[in-house]
Design a protein around this motif. Structure first.
Motif, PDB file in Angstrom:
ATOM      1  N   SER A 236      34.148  94.607 -47.372  1.00 31.63           N
ATOM      2  CA  SER A 236      35.541  94.508 -46.938  1.00 31.63           C
ATOM      3  C   SER A 236      36.458  94.817 -48.114  1.00 31.63           C
ATOM      4  O   SER A 236      36.060  94.722 -49.266  1.00 31.63           O
ATOM      5  CB  SER A 236      35.846  93.094 -46.430  1.00 31.63           C
ATOM      6  N   THR A 237      37.701  95.152 -47.803  1.00 33.57           N
ATOM      7  CA  THR A 237      38.710  95.328 -48.849  1.00 33.57           C
ATOM      8  C   THR A 237      39.510  94.044 -49.030  1.00 33.57           C
ATOM      9  O   THR A 237      40.349  93.963 -49.906  1.00 33.57           O
ATOM     10  CB  THR A 237      39.671  96.485 -48.515  1.00 33.57           C
ATOM     11  N   LYS A 238      39.244  93.037 -48.177  1.00 33.52           N
ATOM     12  CA  LYS A 238      39.900  91.729 -48.272  1.00 33.52           C
ATOM     13  C   LYS A 238      38.840  90.671 -48.522  1.00 33.52           C
ATOM     14  O   LYS A 238      37.743  90.735 -47.965  1.00 33.52           O
ATOM     15  CB  LYS A 238      40.642  91.414 -46.978  1.00 33.52           C
TER      16      LYS A 238
ATOM     17  N   LYS B 262      36.948  97.824 -59.293  1.00 29.85           N
ATOM     18  CA  LYS B 262      37.443  99.196 -59.284  1.00 29.85           C
ATOM     19  C   LYS B 262      36.711 100.054 -60.310  1.00 29.85           C
ATOM     20  O   LYS B 262      36.257  99.562 -61.331  1.00 29.85           O
ATOM     21  CB  LYS B 262      38.932  99.211 -59.604  1.00 29.85           C
TER      22      LYS B 262
ATOM     23  N   TYR C  72      35.238  92.117 -42.852  1.00 30.67           N
ATOM     24  CA  TYR C  72      33.915  92.588 -43.258  1.00 30.67           C
ATOM     25  C   TYR C  72      33.255  93.399 -42.153  1.00 30.67           C
ATOM     26  O   TYR C  72      33.315  93.046 -40.987  1.00 30.67           O
ATOM     27  CB  TYR C  72      33.013  91.405 -43.627  1.00 30.67           C
TER      28      TYR C  72
ATOM     29  N   PHE D 121      34.111 105.424 -51.184  1.00 30.99           N
ATOM     30  CA  PHE D 121      34.759 104.316 -51.869  1.00 30.99           C
ATOM     31  C   PHE D 121      35.887 104.857 -52.750  1.00 30.99           C
ATOM     32  O   PHE D 121      35.718 105.858 -53.441  1.00 30.99           O
ATOM     33  CB  PHE D 121      33.759 103.545 -52.737  1.00 30.99           C
ATOM     34  N   ASN D 122      37.008 104.182 -52.703  1.00 29.93           N
ATOM     35  CA  ASN D 122      38.173 104.566 -53.493  1.00 29.93           C
ATOM     36  C   ASN D 122      38.079 103.888 -54.852  1.00 29.93           C
ATOM     37  O   ASN D 122      37.993 102.661 -54.937  1.00 29.93           O
ATOM     38  CB  ASN D 122      39.448 104.137 -52.763  1.00 29.93           C
TER      39      ASN D 122
ATOM     40  N   LYS E 207      40.490 100.893 -55.548  1.00 32.04           N
ATOM     41  CA  LYS E 207      40.466  99.673 -54.736  1.00 32.04           C
ATOM     42  C   LYS E 207      39.371  98.725 -55.197  1.00 32.04           C
ATOM     43  O   LYS E 207      38.398  99.132 -55.818  1.00 32.04           O
ATOM     44  CB  LYS E 207      40.210 100.014 -53.264  1.00 32.04           C
ATOM     45  N   THR E 208      39.534  97.473 -54.843  1.00 27.72           N
ATOM     46  CA  THR E 208      38.507  96.470 -55.065  1.00 27.72           C
ATOM     47  C   THR E 208      37.856  96.164 -53.719  1.00 27.72           C
ATOM     48  O   THR E 208      38.538  96.002 -52.720  1.00 27.72           O
ATOM     49  CB  THR E 208      39.116  95.183 -55.652  1.00 27.72           C
ATOM     50  N   TYR E 209      36.531  96.084 -53.709  1.00 25.80           N
ATOM     51  CA  TYR E 209      35.783  95.796 -52.491  1.00 25.80           C
ATOM     52  C   TYR E 209      35.042  94.478 -52.648  1.00 25.80           C
ATOM     53  O   TYR E 209      34.668  94.098 -53.754  1.00 25.80           O
ATOM     54  CB  TYR E 209      34.782  96.924 -52.207  1.00 25.80           C
ATOM     55  N   TYR E 210      34.828  93.797 -51.543  1.00 29.64           N
ATOM     56  CA  TYR E 210      34.105  92.531 -51.522  1.00 29.64           C
ATOM     57  C   TYR E 210      32.841  92.735 -50.701  1.00 29.64           C
ATOM     58  O   TYR E 210      32.875  93.342 -49.634  1.00 29.64           O
ATOM     59  CB  TYR E 210      34.983  91.433 -50.926  1.00 29.64           C
TER      60      TYR E 210
ATOM     61  N   GLN F 103      32.364  90.388 -55.888  1.00 31.23           N
ATOM     62  CA  GLN F 103      33.505  91.299 -55.890  1.00 31.23           C
ATOM     63  C   GLN F 103      33.036  92.580 -56.555  1.00 31.23           C
ATOM     64  O   GLN F 103      32.440  92.557 -57.626  1.00 31.23           O
ATOM     65  CB  GLN F 103      34.654  90.684 -56.682  1.00 31.23           C
TER      66      GLN F 103
END
Length: 88
Positions: free
Chosen positions: A13-15, A76, A20, A43-44, A47-50, A73
């Motif tokens: 997820s990005t949050k 980036k 998710y 994937f960017n 951004k941070t992904y979880y 986490q």
């Protein structure tokens, strides 16, 4: 790897608390996975992904899951997610 587990599901997820989606299912014999896309996009790097992993076990046709086995986490800076299932 965890004894008796037949596979793992990987969620991203990005949050941190919501959103998710399952991005992969992995056989327990495979010790790692590389994921290159989330929501059909690469994937960017900005951004941070979880990420969290759920272990699953098949017993007489019934699949049992562990709940959130591992959560992290993904910071980036890269456009692929490499994951190892080793508990060592």
């Amino acid at each position: 790897m965890i004894d008796g587990v037949t596979g793992y599901d990987v969620y991203v997820s990005t949050k941190e608390k919501s959103g998710y989606k399952k991005v992969a299912s992995v056989n327990a014999k495979k010790g790692s996975i590389t994921i290159k896309k989330f929501n059909k996009k690469k994937f960017n790097k900005k951004k941070t992904y979880y990420v969290y992993v759920v272990a699953k076990k098949n017993v007489d046709g019934t699949i049992y899951t562990s709940g959130r086995l591992y959560s992290t986490q993904y910071k980036k800076g890269s456009n692929t997610l490499r994951w190892s299932f080793s508990t060592n």
